[in-house]
Design a protein around this motif. Structure first.
Motif, PDB file in Angstrom:
ATOM      1  N   GLN A  15       0.797  -1.242   0.055  1.00  0.00           N
ATOM      2  CA  GLN A  15      -0.194   0.076   0.240  1.00  0.00           C
ATOM      3  C   GLN A  15       0.871   1.257  -0.009  1.00  0.00           C
ATOM      4  OE1 GLN A  15      -3.299   0.063  -0.241  1.00  0.00           O
ATOM      5  NE2 GLN A  15      -3.094   2.300  -0.677  1.00  0.00           N
ATOM      6  N   LEU A  16       1.904   1.356   0.817  1.00  0.00           N
ATOM      7  CA  LEU A  16       2.939   2.436   0.686  1.00  0.00           C
ATOM      8  C   LEU A  16       3.259   2.369  -0.700  1.00  0.00           C
ATOM      9  CD1 LEU A  16       4.503   4.338   2.407  1.00  0.00           C
ATOM     10  CD2 LEU A  16       6.257   2.696   2.603  1.00  0.00           C
ATOM     11  N   TYR A  17       3.924   1.832  -1.206  1.00  0.00           N
ATOM     12  CA  TYR A  17       4.464   1.733  -2.609  1.00  0.00           C
ATOM     13  C   TYR A  17       3.333   2.303  -3.523  1.00  0.00           C
ATOM     14  CZ  TYR A  17       9.205   0.520  -1.402  1.00  0.00           C
ATOM     15  OH  TYR A  17      10.390   0.424  -0.865  1.00  0.00           O
ATOM     16  N   GLN A  18       2.216   1.753  -3.348  1.00  0.00           N
ATOM     17  CA  GLN A  18       0.866   2.212  -4.283  1.00  0.00           C
ATOM     18  C   GLN A  18       0.749   3.896  -3.924  1.00  0.00           C
ATOM     19  OE1 GLN A  18      -0.383   0.587  -6.616  1.00  0.00           O
ATOM     20  NE2 GLN A  18      -1.230   2.610  -7.177  1.00  0.00           N
ATOM     21  N   ASP A  19       0.914   4.080  -2.650  1.00  0.00           N
ATOM     22  CA  ASP A  19       0.720   5.540  -2.257  1.00  0.00           C
ATOM     23  C   ASP A  19       1.626   6.471  -2.845  1.00  0.00           C
ATOM     24  OD1 ASP A  19      -1.747   4.953  -0.992  1.00  0.00           O
ATOM     25  OD2 ASP A  19      -0.964   5.104   0.929  1.00  0.00           O
ATOM     26  N   PHE A  20       2.986   6.049  -2.744  1.00  0.00           N
ATOM     27  CA  PHE A  20       3.778   6.885  -3.510  1.00  0.00           C
ATOM     28  C   PHE A  20       3.523   7.188  -5.015  1.00  0.00           C
ATOM     29  CE2 PHE A  20       7.586   4.399  -0.999  1.00  0.00           C
ATOM     30  CZ  PHE A  20       7.497   5.512   0.149  1.00  0.00           C
ATOM     31  N   ARG A  21       3.289   6.136  -5.646  1.00  0.00           N
ATOM     32  CA  ARG A  21       2.751   6.552  -6.955  1.00  0.00           C
ATOM     33  C   ARG A  21       1.647   7.261  -7.305  1.00  0.00           C
ATOM     34  NH1 ARG A  21       4.767   0.914  -7.107  1.00  0.00           N
ATOM     35  NH2 ARG A  21       2.626   0.099  -6.558  1.00  0.00           N
ATOM     36  N   ASP A  22       0.796   7.193  -6.327  1.00  0.00           N
ATOM     37  CA  ASP A  22      -0.555   7.746  -6.185  1.00  0.00           C
ATOM     38  C   ASP A  22      -0.526   9.117  -5.974  1.00  0.00           C
ATOM     39  OD1 ASP A  22      -1.897   5.270  -7.081  1.00  0.00           O
ATOM     40  OD2 ASP A  22      -2.891   5.078  -5.274  1.00  0.00           O
ATOM     41  N   HIS A  23       0.502   9.509  -5.222  1.00  0.00           N
ATOM     42  CA  HIS A  23       0.555  11.016  -4.697  1.00  0.00           C
ATOM     43  C   HIS A  23       1.842  11.480  -5.332  1.00  0.00           C
ATOM     44  CE1 HIS A  23      -2.963  10.416  -2.260  1.00  0.00           C
ATOM     45  NE2 HIS A  23      -2.464   9.264  -1.950  1.00  0.00           N
TER      46      HIS A  23
ATOM     47  N   LEU D  54       2.113  14.036   3.221  1.00  0.00           N
ATOM     48  CA  LEU D  54       3.339  13.562   3.042  1.00  0.00           C
ATOM     49  C   LEU D  54       3.823  13.105   4.272  1.00  0.00           C
ATOM     50  CD1 LEU D  54       5.089  16.412   1.245  1.00  0.00           C
ATOM     51  CD2 LEU D  54       4.651  14.555   0.339  1.00  0.00           C
ATOM     52  N   LEU D  55       3.267  13.683   5.419  1.00  0.00           N
ATOM     53  CA  LEU D  55       3.759  13.089   6.766  1.00  0.00           C
ATOM     54  C   LEU D  55       3.018  11.951   7.019  1.00  0.00           C
ATOM     55  CD1 LEU D  55       5.616  14.764   8.699  1.00  0.00           C
ATOM     56  CD2 LEU D  55       3.487  15.597   9.994  1.00  0.00           C
ATOM     57  N   ILE D  76      11.568  10.647   0.632  1.00  0.00           N
ATOM     58  CA  ILE D  76      10.629  10.580  -0.151  1.00  0.00           C
ATOM     59  C   ILE D  76      10.471  11.814  -1.278  1.00  0.00           C
ATOM     60  CG2 ILE D  76       8.097   9.717  -0.573  1.00  0.00           C
ATOM     61  CD1 ILE D  76       8.406   8.752   2.543  1.00  0.00           C
ATOM     62  N   GLY D  77      10.890  11.345  -2.571  1.00  0.00           N
ATOM     63  CA  GLY D  77      10.771  12.519  -3.389  1.00  0.00           C
ATOM     64  C   GLY D  77       9.741  12.871  -3.961  1.00  0.00           C
ATOM     65  N   LEU D  78       9.574  14.376  -4.406  1.00  0.00           N
ATOM     66  CA  LEU D  78       8.449  14.872  -5.009  1.00  0.00           C
ATOM     67  C   LEU D  78       8.548  14.603  -6.450  1.00  0.00           C
ATOM     68  CD1 LEU D  78       7.875  18.145  -3.447  1.00  0.00           C
ATOM     69  CD2 LEU D  78       7.348  16.053  -2.528  1.00  0.00           C
ATOM     70  N   VAL D  79       7.722  13.905  -6.965  1.00  0.00           N
ATOM     71  CA  VAL D  79       7.717  13.716  -8.389  1.00  0.00           C
ATOM     72  C   VAL D  79       7.063  14.426  -9.410  1.00  0.00           C
ATOM     73  CG1 VAL D  79       7.694  12.085 -10.430  1.00  0.00           C
ATOM     74  CG2 VAL D  79       8.185  11.251  -8.038  1.00  0.00           C
ATOM     75  N   ASN D  80       7.303  15.575  -9.979  1.00  0.00           N
ATOM     76  CA  ASN D  80       6.613  16.327 -10.776  1.00  0.00           C
ATOM     77  C   ASN D  80       5.592  15.300 -11.704  1.00  0.00           C
ATOM     78  OD1 ASN D  80       5.686  18.140 -13.058  1.00  0.00           O
ATOM     79  ND2 ASN D  80       7.002  19.736 -11.795  1.00  0.00           N
ATOM     80  N   PRO D  81       4.303  15.748 -11.772  1.00  0.00           N
ATOM     81  CA  PRO D  81       3.441  14.986 -12.638  1.00  0.00           C
ATOM     82  C   PRO D  81       3.786  15.193 -14.079  1.00  0.00           C
ATOM     83  CG  PRO D  81       2.165  16.147 -11.021  1.00  0.00           C
ATOM     84  CD  PRO D  81       3.706  16.736 -10.858  1.00  0.00           C
ATOM     85  N   GLY D  82       4.585  16.132 -14.486  1.00  0.00           N
ATOM     86  CA  GLY D  82       4.740  16.166 -15.972  1.00  0.00           C
ATOM     87  C   GLY D  82       6.151  15.601 -16.357  1.00  0.00           C
TER      88      GLY D  82
END
Lengths: 359, 359, 359, 359
Positions: A15-23, D54-55, D76-82
């Motif tokens: 779920q954590l890895y899925q949340d990375f992708r989703d967010h 994020l938290l 945990i890095g922010l991934v630009n949606p673009g």
């Protein structure tokens, strides 16, 4: 990352890895070694392009593809095999053969990207830079720094081909580029043998008092072969006389510079010319940053990451970051080089490793 | 200062002023207007020296006074009439005619003071700079920057005279000078037409890759007349074509520069060459800092603080700080100039007032 | 010069020397050793002024000499015994005790000369710099860089005395000074404890985004004692912990800097504060350029050119160029220093010789 | 490109395009508009990440994913949606939430990439930079410039999370990165409230004389909230008094700077802190280069390319190159910002367009 403390198949972890992708997030620990390799690990690879092949393709393009507004230039870019689909010779540099048929014109435009032309053979084209017609002849380096209007026109009935170099990849990756169309024709169709820029600036150690502000690009937009050749010739003669002048035994080199600062000709691109005596060999070097070379004259070998390539007049090769390179000469061997060294140095990332020299 | 509230003849006040003297003190209020004038108030005055007179005296010195260790040079300094007893042309600059007879040698030495030679006529002497023989010919500017060993030797049987310029007064006033004797003979008696410094550096816009560090003095120790003349000629031709190139109508000028920085040739001395068309006149200018001029060719007038002086080949004149100067040409009119402008500019004191131009 | 080849009494030679005088010329060979000594040979001498003496004389001046327009300041300059008649502490620096009685005002003016105040004792005066009132308190350094309007007013009924430092000699010798009278009263009579300059700039490592241009003088016109003291205290504590922080064992020092460049506070003047531990001794140093020191607290000795002087709070001493100096502390020993080092360094004349350290 | 003169279906043309592909070439004319857009056309898009989200994810990672050698950091890095698949917040900047549980340690390493930490809440972790333990507290900016060893350790039993910013994308795209593992534990486990770097450098306008060389990254590795807050408070008070101090009405801002140069804290990253008064609104700006913002306190709106987003404490948003942004405040509104502006400016690509202000 190292072993997980919880079972990798745990629903919580999934779920954590899925949340990375989703967010719109990505954990560093799965990417860290890719993002931060132990040494520069370019996707770009060393590669050689043959001038005869390029010229053949350029000539066919000349017959089949018109030059004009929109495409702007009949330029064919070298695509690094490690960077497929990009049109980039290296991660930061664009390099192309440009071809202009007899009496053709490439229209004027300007852009943030810094550009130059280097002429390995031929003549007859004038590049008009902010209204100043600059003749192009074998061995010349011609600059069109960022945001200078420029177009090309062929004043003869013979085609001409040359090397274009730009910082297009760098500008694209950092999103810094502006572009503006100019005149469809060049704004001055005169064909003087010497440009106004040279008449003001090509006097060694002399500056016009009317232009005292420094500029971040060179105001000297043409560097002529006769000067480059003379400088290299003198370095080798001085070496013969036991004087310090060359980079290493049998290896002369000049850097093209901005007479208002002594620095590089443009903020993102360094240009140099190297000459090896017949039989000379350079030490192997690894440098941070990438470069593109073109053989100007003679024949020799370049060793790239341990692989030897015979090269001759007009051949081009790229050296990605931290890839070992060395040259050896079978004849007197002349090469033009351009690189992203100003970027690397201004931002504090420069490192060099020279074979047999402690760092 | 303004009137004293106590009687100036009071014993207390008299004692106070005595105590100032006895204890190495000085009240500002009695000196303030001298120490801090409303505008620069140089003790130095504008003055003209005639070349024919200088040459006559130099030739007689050549017959009567030997050159050698101790005195070091047969150089005769211009003494500003406002600075009697000093040997200074201006508060910061020393200027002299140096004379070397046939086959004479001025021994080698080095000093903190920055120096140059400018040749208004003649040839046959070589200045040896850190072992590099530099030919001296009409119109050439030759540098011997601070702490470079240098000597002169006359390779012919004819005498030669030239202009020496140094920052001796500045160095003396700030107590910065070191001096060291070198070889009694020049260390290289060869007489090449081109120096090694030129062979490495006199290629427009090109630097040897073997020497990438910038230096605070120019490594190009000879600036040849052919380049200066060509640069000035081109500026006037460009003006004829309607292009921006000259300082003002009919007034071309170049600044000699350090190719490693684009800045002045030495940290304390600026060198320039000016050319006026026949009939041209410059605007009157007032500048902070002092300069020395020598007419190189042609004839004209200089107006110094409102006083007109006719000057011709070889004549020298000084312009103290904030003294108005302008030039007018009766023929094509060529002048060499050196000044302390780098000192003034680096330390933030520069101001210029140009006739008819708002500040 | 060496022996003449012709008889020194020859009429020709006598006439030659007469002609030198008559035509504003001076031969180098009779002056060379004076003009270009082997090492800096200042006319200025090391000297100590006693604060108790200065204060007594300043107080008497306060009773006997008014302050106001014309004299401008009740400032009493230190006159180097080697430079009699000049009012100069060193060849380049002016130093004075300034004294302002209760509720007195020194009128506003501005000048090209760079100035500062350093406060060894007392408080109650505000210096108004370009309209910004700056409180003066013990241990503070207050700047009035070139061409900033400034006046002083005493907001209390007690007198106050402090050290003034300026580049008056340098400006006089190079003829760079302009002066302009301002308001007879200070333009803002408020007495805030913190100036606006500090409120904008006295935050470590932080710059206001509204002021991004660099300036050649520091915009932070007040450096407070609490910060100087804290910085020195920390350096000695770090030394105790075995960390690199001090100049040498037991010798802490800070340089006041321009937060827009990291360089010196003004283009011609360097300011520093030095602290020695009780019992510490510095290596002997010789430096090109001159400086003035004031003991701020504690007691110790200064050795100047081999001569030992006991000094205590408020005492001032000067160190001419290339004169050896060292300090030793009998208590914790605090000293303020200013010098012409920026001039020396920017113009390429810097050299330092440290006892026991190879150059 | 414009219409072809030959039939696009011609076998010759088809062969030509096939030859481009076969020989690692790409014609400019089919790519030119993508490579050189009229204005910067970033693939990256404006985007907002919510701190609460994020938290939550960081806390779950803390439970499920260990920190240690290899992955190195629980970031945990922010991934630009673009920029999907990259892990990049912008084309040049990496931004992440890093999380360290009670008494956990992130091991030491060093890399060419420049990095910083900014703390929006919490405390208890020390970052050890080249052996110097630096406390992390709310509002602090902590630097780990390129090639400085650093690790983190949590000295408490409570977790802590913060913002990490690096130039990882820039370094990856230009192939400049080196990486070296260090100690598995931090090399100094002390927990001082003040680092040695601050003790040497966090004194406004004061430099240690023992460290006079300038460095291209700031030696002041901790910028404390108390100073930032005080600087912003003063700017708004000065504005109240009618003094110039703020960027625009109601908008205070400071730039973190390198005390040795006055320039940016690191060669590739600019850091700033902005404060808006309750109700204030900034002009809309378009700037070349990208930035990442984090709300530090208060609440307001950011308008990105015309789209309004309400944001509150901890929320992060990115502004790609040339995307219009403006802020408006519903309360006193504090924001931290970092950007690639030093890259853009040093390489000559800077442009800014401000609403209502002519360029």
């Amino acid at each position: 990352m190292q072993e997980m403390t919880s079972d990798v198949d745990s629903p919580e972890l999934a779920q954590l890895y899925q949340d990375f992708r989703d967010h719109d997030l990505a954990p560093l620990w799965t990417q860290r070694e890719d993002l931060q390799p132990l040494t520069p690990s370019p996707a770009a690879v060393p590669h050689v392009w043959r001038w005869t092949r390029l010229l053949d393709i350029a000539e066919r393009s000349g017959r089949l593809v018109p030059v004009g507004r929109g495409g702007e230039r009949r330029a064919i870019g070298l695509v690094n095999p490690g960077l497929p689909g990009t049109g980039y010779a290296t991660p930061t540099l664009w390099a192309a053969i440009q071809y202009l048929g007899g009496h053709e014109t490439a229209p004027e435009h300007r852009h943030s990207q810094n550009a130059f032309r280097f002429v390995v053979e031929g003549e007859g084209v004038w590049t008009v830079v902010n209204g100043d017609p600059v003749a192009m002849r074998r061995g010349d380096l011609l600059l069109t720094p960022g945001w200078h209007f420029h177009g090309h026109h062929n004043d003869t009935d013979r085609p001409m081909a040359w090397l274009d170099g730009l910082d297009i990849p760098f500008a694209a990756k950092t999103d810094v580029g502006f572009f503006e169309y100019g005149s469809d024709r060049v704004t001055d169709e005169a064909s003087p043998s010497v440009s106004r820029a040279e008449r003001l600036w090509a006097h060694p150690g002399l500056r016009p008092v009317s232009v005292l502000d420094d500029s971040n690009s060179s105001p000297l937009t043409a560097y002529r072969w006769e000067h480059t050749d003379a400088a290299l010739t003198e370095q080798l003669l001085l070496e013969d006389e036991g004087q310090p002048a060359t980079v290493e035994q049998g290896h002369a080199a000049v850097r093209y510079s901005n007479p208002t600062t002594g620095g590089d000709v443009m903020p993102t691109i360094r240009c140099e010319f190297h000459r090896l005596r017949d039989g000379a060999r350079t030490r192997a070097r690894q440098e941070v940053g990438s470069s593109v070379w073109q053989v100007f004259d003679g024949a020799g070998h370049v060793t790239l990451d341990g692989v030897d390539h015979a090269v001759t007049k007009g051949d081009l090769f790229v050296v990605p970051s931290w890839i070992s390179w060395s040259l050896s000469a079978r004849t007197s061997f002349d090469l033009f080089r351009f690189s992203d060294a100003p970027v690397i140095e201004r931002l504090g990332f420069a490192r060099t490793l020279i074979e047999g020299v402690s760092r």
